[in-house]
Every structure is written in structure tokens, then in C-alpha cells.
Design a protein around this motif. Structure first.
Motif, PDB file in Angstrom:
ATOM      1  N   THR A 116       0.835  -1.201   0.000  1.00 52.65           N
ATOM      2  CA  THR A 116       0.000   0.000   0.000  1.00 52.65           C
ATOM      3  C   THR A 116       0.870   1.252   0.000  1.00 52.65           C
ATOM      4  O   THR A 116       0.565   2.237  -0.689  1.00 52.65           O
ATOM      5  N   THR A 117       1.958   1.230   0.774  1.00 52.01           N
ATOM      6  CA  THR A 117       2.881   2.368   0.795  1.00 52.01           C
ATOM      7  C   THR A 117       3.493   2.591  -0.582  1.00 52.01           C
ATOM      8  O   THR A 117       3.644   3.726  -1.045  1.00 52.01           O
ATOM      9  N   LYS A 118       3.833   1.499  -1.264  1.00 51.95           N
ATOM     10  CA  LYS A 118       4.391   1.604  -2.611  1.00 51.95           C
ATOM     11  C   LYS A 118       3.380   2.244  -3.559  1.00 51.95           C
ATOM     12  O   LYS A 118       3.737   3.119  -4.377  1.00 51.95           O
ATOM     13  N   ARG A 119       2.125   1.823  -3.441  1.00 50.19           N
ATOM     14  CA  ARG A 119       1.077   2.406  -4.283  1.00 50.19           C
ATOM     15  C   ARG A 119       0.855   3.882  -3.934  1.00 50.19           C
ATOM     16  O   ARG A 119       0.621   4.713  -4.817  1.00 50.19           O
ATOM     17  N   ALA A 120       0.913   4.213  -2.643  1.00 47.86           N
ATOM     18  CA  ALA A 120       0.729   5.601  -2.219  1.00 47.86           C
ATOM     19  C   ALA A 120       1.847   6.486  -2.761  1.00 47.86           C
ATOM     20  O   ALA A 120       1.606   7.625  -3.173  1.00 47.86           O
ATOM     21  N   ASN A 121       3.074   5.979  -2.764  1.00 41.77           N
ATOM     22  CA  ASN A 121       4.189   6.752  -3.305  1.00 41.77           C
ATOM     23  C   ASN A 121       4.041   6.964  -4.811  1.00 41.77           C
ATOM     24  O   ASN A 121       4.394   8.033  -5.329  1.00 41.77           O
ATOM     25  N   GLN A 122       3.513   5.965  -5.509  1.00 42.96           N
ATOM     26  CA  GLN A 122       3.247   6.138  -6.932  1.00 42.96           C
ATOM     27  C   GLN A 122       2.198   7.220  -7.144  1.00 42.96           C
ATOM     28  O   GLN A 122       2.316   8.051  -8.063  1.00 42.96           O
ATOM     29  N   PHE A 123       1.179   7.222  -6.289  1.00 43.60           N
ATOM     30  CA  PHE A 123       0.143   8.259  -6.371  1.00 43.60           C
ATOM     31  C   PHE A 123       0.748   9.643  -6.152  1.00 43.60           C
ATOM     32  O   PHE A 123       0.429  10.597  -6.875  1.00 43.60           O
ATOM     33  N   LEU A 124       1.630   9.776  -5.173  1.00 47.18           N
ATOM     34  CA  LEU A 124       2.274  11.067  -4.906  1.00 47.18           C
ATOM     35  C   LEU A 124       3.184  11.478  -6.062  1.00 47.18           C
ATOM     36  O   LEU A 124       3.311  12.670  -6.371  1.00 47.18           O
ATOM     37  N   ASP A 125       3.822  10.498  -6.709  1.00 45.59           N
ATOM     38  CA  ASP A 125       4.626  10.803  -7.903  1.00 45.59           C
ATOM     39  C   ASP A 125       3.744  11.388  -9.004  1.00 45.59           C
ATOM     40  O   ASP A 125       4.139  12.338  -9.708  1.00 45.59           O
ATOM     41  N   TYR A 126       2.561  10.808  -9.159  1.00 45.11           N
ATOM     42  CA  TYR A 126       1.624  11.324 -10.162  1.00 45.11           C
ATOM     43  C   TYR A 126       1.212  12.754  -9.827  1.00 45.11           C
ATOM     44  O   TYR A 126       1.152  13.616 -10.716  1.00 45.11           O
ATOM     45  N   MET A 127       0.934  13.017  -8.554  1.00 52.44           N
ATOM     46  CA  MET A 127       0.535  14.359  -8.153  1.00 52.44           C
ATOM     47  C   MET A 127       1.678  15.353  -8.372  1.00 52.44           C
ATOM     48  O   MET A 127       1.441  16.524  -8.706  1.00 52.44           O
ATOM     49  N   HIS A 128       2.914  14.909  -8.176  1.00 52.19           N
ATOM     50  CA  HIS A 128       4.051  15.790  -8.410  1.00 52.19           C
ATOM     51  C   HIS A 128       4.213  16.091  -9.897  1.00 52.19           C
ATOM     52  O   HIS A 128       4.608  17.200 -10.278  1.00 52.19           O
ATOM     53  N   THR A 129       3.885  15.108 -10.751  1.00 52.10           N
ATOM     54  CA  THR A 129       3.983  15.306 -12.197  1.00 52.10           C
ATOM     55  C   THR A 129       2.857  16.193 -12.705  1.00 52.10           C
ATOM     56  O   THR A 129       3.047  16.967 -13.648  1.00 52.10           O
ATOM     57  N   HIS A 130       1.674  16.090 -12.085  1.00 49.79           N
ATOM     58  CA  HIS A 130       0.503  16.876 -12.514  1.00 49.79           C
ATOM     59  C   HIS A 130      -0.062  17.638 -11.310  1.00 49.79           C
ATOM     60  O   HIS A 130      -1.115  17.269 -10.766  1.00 49.79           O
ATOM     61  N   PRO A 131       0.622  18.702 -10.883  1.00 51.73           N
ATOM     62  CA  PRO A 131       0.230  19.372  -9.632  1.00 51.73           C
ATOM     63  C   PRO A 131      -0.896  20.395  -9.764  1.00 51.73           C
ATOM     64  O   PRO A 131      -1.507  20.755  -8.768  1.00 51.73           O
ATOM     65  N   ASP A 132      -1.179  20.861 -10.967  1.00 52.47           N
ATOM     66  CA  ASP A 132      -2.118  21.973 -11.117  1.00 52.47           C
ATOM     67  C   ASP A 132      -3.191  21.637 -12.141  1.00 52.47           C
ATOM     68  O   ASP A 132      -3.121  22.057 -13.310  1.00 52.47           O
TER      69      ASP A 132
END
Length: 296
Positions: free
Chosen positions: A115-131
Motif C-alpha cells: 500500500t505504501t508503494k502504491r501511495a508513493n506512486q500516487f504522490l509521484d503522479y501528483m508531483h507530475t501533474h500538480p495543477d
């Protein structure tokens, strides 16, 4: 006097083009700093890793059971914080993360290292598309709903119901639907185990119709009379059941509450219509997609 900020949402009005753009600039980066999440080494365009597909087979294999070690209380609390931090942002400003948040929230009480691995992937996506930005167009203020369900795609043999709500005009046959930005969305796991894809679609219609009835009342009190709300589904069996155009023999074994939809159709509250999946905006949120799909 126009409002440019409402509940943390920045509003950009264009009266010449009759559009409204809403965004939450800086919110995502602030949350990423809060969780000390570093920028990804390469752009991440997929918020949630989809299940592997076996091409050439009639059925797909179920996802393997998560056997990774469970997280401690601190790790579980971090997953819960991530869900809470981005839930408002997703509902208000970024519909693309609805499925990922729903998956993450369903695992937060028994989170594991996976789950932590999936959460980090989600945060990577948010960093790539922040706005993210949602654009609304001036319309006839007629509520439209797109409803869809994915059968047996959630954990414990559950199905997922999704909905897309927008303001437009009354759809007309053989003419394109006037689309608009979403004013609300639904992405949730159906509590009851559906016995068929038709029952899952019926459950999704039930959930979306309940939400639509509340929005109808709100719009009418704001001075926008509503005709029977068009609700689109890509399952002809479910549409036939609620429109009473097919015999309901085996359907009698389905959840009794779902047949409230027939009353809504008779009372002219809802207008249930069949449209293929490619024309259904709610289809996007029912499953996880690869990054190439999100980039389109």
C-alpha cells in the motif's frame, strides 16, 4: 463584483467566451512538502498501477493476494493522512485521481508495504501533474448524469460504482451531447456483492440517482427548473429493467432497493438512457488505466 476565490478554489472568469476555470494552485506542492515526498526520477502519468492483462484470453486473472508485511500505526496514519489531504482536492478539482483515492482509502485500515508503494506512486503522479484545471461552459443548467460500474474489480469480490454529474442541456437523439466540467462525481465500492454485471450497473444507477435527486432539488431552489434528469448507462439490461421494457424474471433476485429507480422513472424524475461505453464519462473512473491512457 466577481469572486475569484471560494473555499480555497481559484475562479477565473471569461465573460467573452462564457467560461469559468477553477483550480487550486500550490495546494498539491504544499501537501507533497508536508509528506517530504521527493520529485520522481521520471514523470509518472499513472496514479494507480492497473492489473496486468492477459491478451488472447476470454477472462482475466484476479490480482494476487497482498502478502507484504503490514504497516505499523505510524505507517497506517500516514496513508490515512494522504487520503484525507487529497480527497477534497480530487472531488473539487481533479477527477483523474478518484479511482486511485478510492483504492487507497479501501486499504488504509489494513495497509501493508505494498500500500505504501502504491501511495508513493500516487504522490509521484501528483508531483507530475500538480495543477489541474476544470473548465465550465455556460449552459442551460440541466443536470446530466453518466453512470457506470465495473464488475468484480474491487477487493473481496466487490464491484465499483462511478458517476459523472455535469450541467448542460437536454440530450437529443443523433446529436452530440453538450459536455461540461463535472460539478460532482461518484467513485465508490458497492457494499453488496453483485451477482452479475447487470446488478452492478443497477446498483450504480441507484447510487447516482439518489445523488441526482439532491442536486435536482438544489438547482430548482436556485431557480433552475429541471426536466426528467437524463441518466446514461452503458448496460442495456439495466436500462431495460428500470424502464420496464424487459421481463424481470431473474432480476427478482437482485437487491430490492434498486427497484426504487422504476418509481423515479414513472414519476418523471429520471430519464434512463442507453449509450455505449465510449460515450460514458463515468467509464474513466471505474478502472485503473495505464499512463498512456491518462495522457490522452
Amino acid at each position: 463584483m466577481e469572486g475569484s476565490l471560494y473555499c480555497g478554489i481559484t475562479c477565473k472568469w471569461d465573460y467573452d467566451k462564457r467560461t469559468l476555470d477553477i483550480s487550486m494552485p500550490g495546494y498539491v506542492m504544499k501537501q507533497l512538502q508536508k509528506y517530504n515526498h521527493p520529485p520522481p526520477k521520471k514523470p509518472q502519468h499513472c496514479p494507480w498501477e492497473p492489473a496486468p492483462r492477459s491478451f488472447g484470453t476470454k477472462s482475466q486473472e484476479t490480482e494476487p493476494e497482498d502478502t507484504s508485511p503490514p504497516l505499523d500505526k505510524k505507517g497506517i496514519h500516514r496513508i490515512q493522512q494522504i487520503c484525507g489531504s487529497f480527497l477534497f482536492y480530487g472531488r473539487a478539482n481533479d477527477p483523474t485521481i478518484a479511482h486511485a483515492l478510492n483504492e487507497l482509502a479501501s486499504q488504509q485500515s489494513c495497509a501493508t508495504e505494498q500500500t505504501t508503494k502504491r501511495a508513493n506512486q500516487f504522490l509521484d503522479y501528483m508531483h507530475t501533474h500538480p495543477d489541474a484545471v476544470i473548465r465550465y461552459y455556460a449552459s442551460d443548467m440541466i443536470l446530466n448524469v453518466h453512470s457506470d460500474a465495473s464488475y468484480l474489480t474491487a477487493r473481496n469480490a466487490r464491484s465499483r460504482a462511478c458517476g459523472w454529474y455535469f450541467l448542460g442541456s437536454i440530450p437529443k437523439d443523433s446529436k452530440p451531447i453538450a459536455l461540461n466540467g463535472a460539478i460532482d462525481q461518484l467513485c465508490t465500492v458497492i457494499k453488496l456483492v453483485a451477482a452479475s454485471a447487470a446488478e452492478a450497473e443497477l446498483a450504480a444507477l441507484f447510487r447516482n440517482a439518489k445523488n441526482a435527486k439532491i442536486i435536482r432539488i438544489t438547482l430548482e431552489e436556485l431557480g433552475h427548473p429541471q426536466p426528467p434528469t437524463p441518466i446514461h448507462s452503458d448496460n442495456s439490461t439495466a436500462v431495460g429493467i428500470v424502464n420496464n421494457t424487459i421481463k424481470r424474471q431473474k432480476a427478482r433476485a437482485m437487491e430490492m432497493r434498486y427497484f426504487w429507480l422504476l418509481d423515479g422513472a414513472i414519476q418523471k424524475l429520471f430519464d434512463f438512457r442507453y449509450h455505449p461505453g465510449l460515450e460514458n464519462l463515468a467509464d474513466y473512473q471505474t478502472n485503473a488505466h495505464p499512463g498512456s491512457h491518462h495522457e490522452k
